[in-house]
Design an enzyme around this catalytic site. Structure first.
Site, PDB file in Angstrom:
ATOM      1  N   LYS A 194      45.990  39.646  59.905  1.00 14.85           N
ATOM      2  CA  LYS A 194      46.659  38.521  60.118  1.00 14.85           C
ATOM      3  C   LYS A 194      48.244  39.350  60.446  1.00 14.85           C
ATOM      4  O   LYS A 194      48.553  40.228  59.952  1.00 14.85           O
ATOM      5  CB  LYS A 194      47.250  37.905  58.652  1.00 14.85           C
ATOM      6  CG  LYS A 194      47.831  36.694  58.960  1.00 14.85           C
ATOM      7  CD  LYS A 194      48.092  35.900  57.692  1.00 14.85           C
ATOM      8  CE  LYS A 194      49.202  34.627  57.748  1.00 14.85           C
ATOM      9  NZ  LYS A 194      49.581  34.235  56.651  1.00 14.85           N
ATOM     10  N   LYS A 241      55.182  40.107  59.058  1.00 16.34           N
ATOM     11  CA  LYS A 241      56.057  41.188  58.650  1.00 16.34           C
ATOM     12  C   LYS A 241      55.442  42.314  58.020  1.00 16.34           C
ATOM     13  O   LYS A 241      54.908  42.213  56.931  1.00 16.34           O
ATOM     14  CB  LYS A 241      57.376  40.400  58.021  1.00 16.34           C
ATOM     15  CG  LYS A 241      57.926  39.405  58.629  1.00 16.34           C
ATOM     16  CD  LYS A 241      58.614  38.320  58.176  1.00 16.34           C
ATOM     17  CE  LYS A 241      58.835  37.191  58.729  1.00 16.34           C
ATOM     18  NZ  LYS A 241      58.835  36.064  57.770  1.00 16.34           N
ATOM     19  N   LYS A 279      53.366  38.583  44.093  1.00 13.99           N
ATOM     20  CA  LYS A 279      54.682  38.758  43.999  1.00 13.99           C
ATOM     21  C   LYS A 279      55.085  39.591  42.857  1.00 13.99           C
ATOM     22  O   LYS A 279      55.892  40.667  42.816  1.00 13.99           O
ATOM     23  CB  LYS A 279      55.837  37.780  44.086  1.00 13.99           C
ATOM     24  CG  LYS A 279      55.476  36.895  45.290  1.00 13.99           C
ATOM     25  CD  LYS A 279      56.560  37.225  46.241  1.00 13.99           C
ATOM     26  CE  LYS A 279      56.388  36.838  47.736  1.00 13.99           C
ATOM     27  NZ  LYS A 279      56.308  35.300  48.124  1.00 13.99           N
TER      28      LYS A 279
END
Ligand code: TRP
Length: 329
Positions: free
Chosen positions: A195, A198, A112
């Site tokens: 995978k 979003k 992140k």
């Protein structure tokens, strides 16, 4: 005594087929056997999505989706993390026993921080202590999570163990990851990636709220290659992924027929996609209609949320009371 299960999902968007065949289907099975707490991790979502405009709607959306998929609010505690103020207090205590070094080494934190270098906030750093709080506050035995969350669960055990040894008490249980083994299907994305998730465009995932037309469009645009060139050749990853979707959503005979066609090089991806699109529409349309009907009933949703909160509050308040006592307040 039934074993205790805790799991959360961040409300950063609608749920997609990957969530359904991964987490939600397991939840539905678990509710029959265990004492389950399933919550919407709306505090966690503030680490990356701090704005109010979507928060409220997304929480409702996930709640409605869970119910539409078959989670029974009479059997499990369905609640929002932010409805449980005890979470904030236990999180504070957890942070006293988490070391900067171990938090910085956490893979999800590093990812992140790399993706968004302008927002490396302390909440992101302490994401694992908040997740440990969610789990330990109910003394969970089992936590159904995917591979990407295993490190967080490992850290939860470290924090629990450290608390226990600091205070010389065998207070927190050490929770274990849980899945129904072979049943955990990883749903690939439509862009050929491994995978479903979003993405910026939203075209990689099929959401449980997508309309029939959107489903068809997304599937017809799914990534393929130029087709097999040799008899019985192995499928490259993009094609294997597309076939995995067929396997998940179409009848076995349909899968076999396309598999055969691939092997003898007669396959037409357009036909496969059309079939996959129709079967996906058949699967999603009734779910989507249920979600919409539930979403239209605010009073019912409020009732479910309150009921879940009350059940969760009972166990959380007890834990926080005991922890305060152990620490010496
Ligand atoms: N970190 C999880 C995710 O991103 C969500 C989560 C928050 C969670 N708290 C939890 C999962 C507790 C299991 C248990 O998917």
């Amino acid at each position: 005594m039934k074993k205790i299960v805790v799991s959360g999902i961040r409300p950063t968007g609608n749920l997609h087929l990957g969530n359904y065949f991964g987490a939600v289907r397991n939840f539905i099975r678990m509710q029959e056997e265990y004492n389950c707490y399933f919550f919407i991790a709306d505090y966690h979502s503030l680490t990356t999505h701090p704005h109010p405009e979507h928060l409220r709607q997304n929480v409702k959306q996930i709640l409605a989706t869970y119910i539409a998929c078959g989670l029974d609010p009479e059997k499990v505690a369905l609640y929002a993390q932010s409805d449980l103020p005890e979470t904030a207090e236990l999180y504070l205590f957890m942070n006293m026993n988490a070391y900067l070094g171990e938090l910085e080494r956490c893979t999800s934190f590093k990812d992140k921080a790399r993706q968004n270098p302008n927002n490396v906030n302390a909440g992101l750093l302490t994401y694992p202590t908040l997740m440990a709080t969610d789990i330990l506050i109910h003394h969970a035995d089992l936590v159904p999570v995917g591979k990407d969350q295993e490190q967080h669960l490992e850290m939860t055990r470290v924090f629990a163990q450290r608390f226990n040894s600091l205070y010389g008490q065998d207070y927190f249980k050490l929770p274990q990851a849980f899945s129904y083994g072979g049943d955990l299907v990883k749903i690939p994305g439509l862009d050929g990636s491994g995978k479903m998730g979003k993405s910026e465009s939203g075209n990689n995932a099929i959401f449980l709220t997508d309309t029939d037309d959107v489903i068809r469009k997304k599937i017809m645009r799914a990534t393929t290659d130029s087709g097999p060139v040799e008899m019985n050749q192995e499928k490259p990853e993009v094609i294997a992924n597309l076939f995995l979707l067929v396997k998940t959503l179409c009848a076995p005979e349909v899968y076999d027929a396309f598999d055969q066609a691939y092997k003898n090089c007669s396959i037409r991806y357009g036909d496969l996609k059309k079939q996959l699109a129709e079967d996906t529409v058949k699967f999603i349309a009734p779910l989507r209609n249920k979600i919409e009907a539930i979403l239209a009933d605010d009073a019912y949703l409020e009732k479910v949320r309150r009921q879940g909160m009350e059940k969760a509050h009972e166990s959380a308040a007890k834990t926080v009371r005991e922890v305060r006592g152990i620490i010496g307040f």
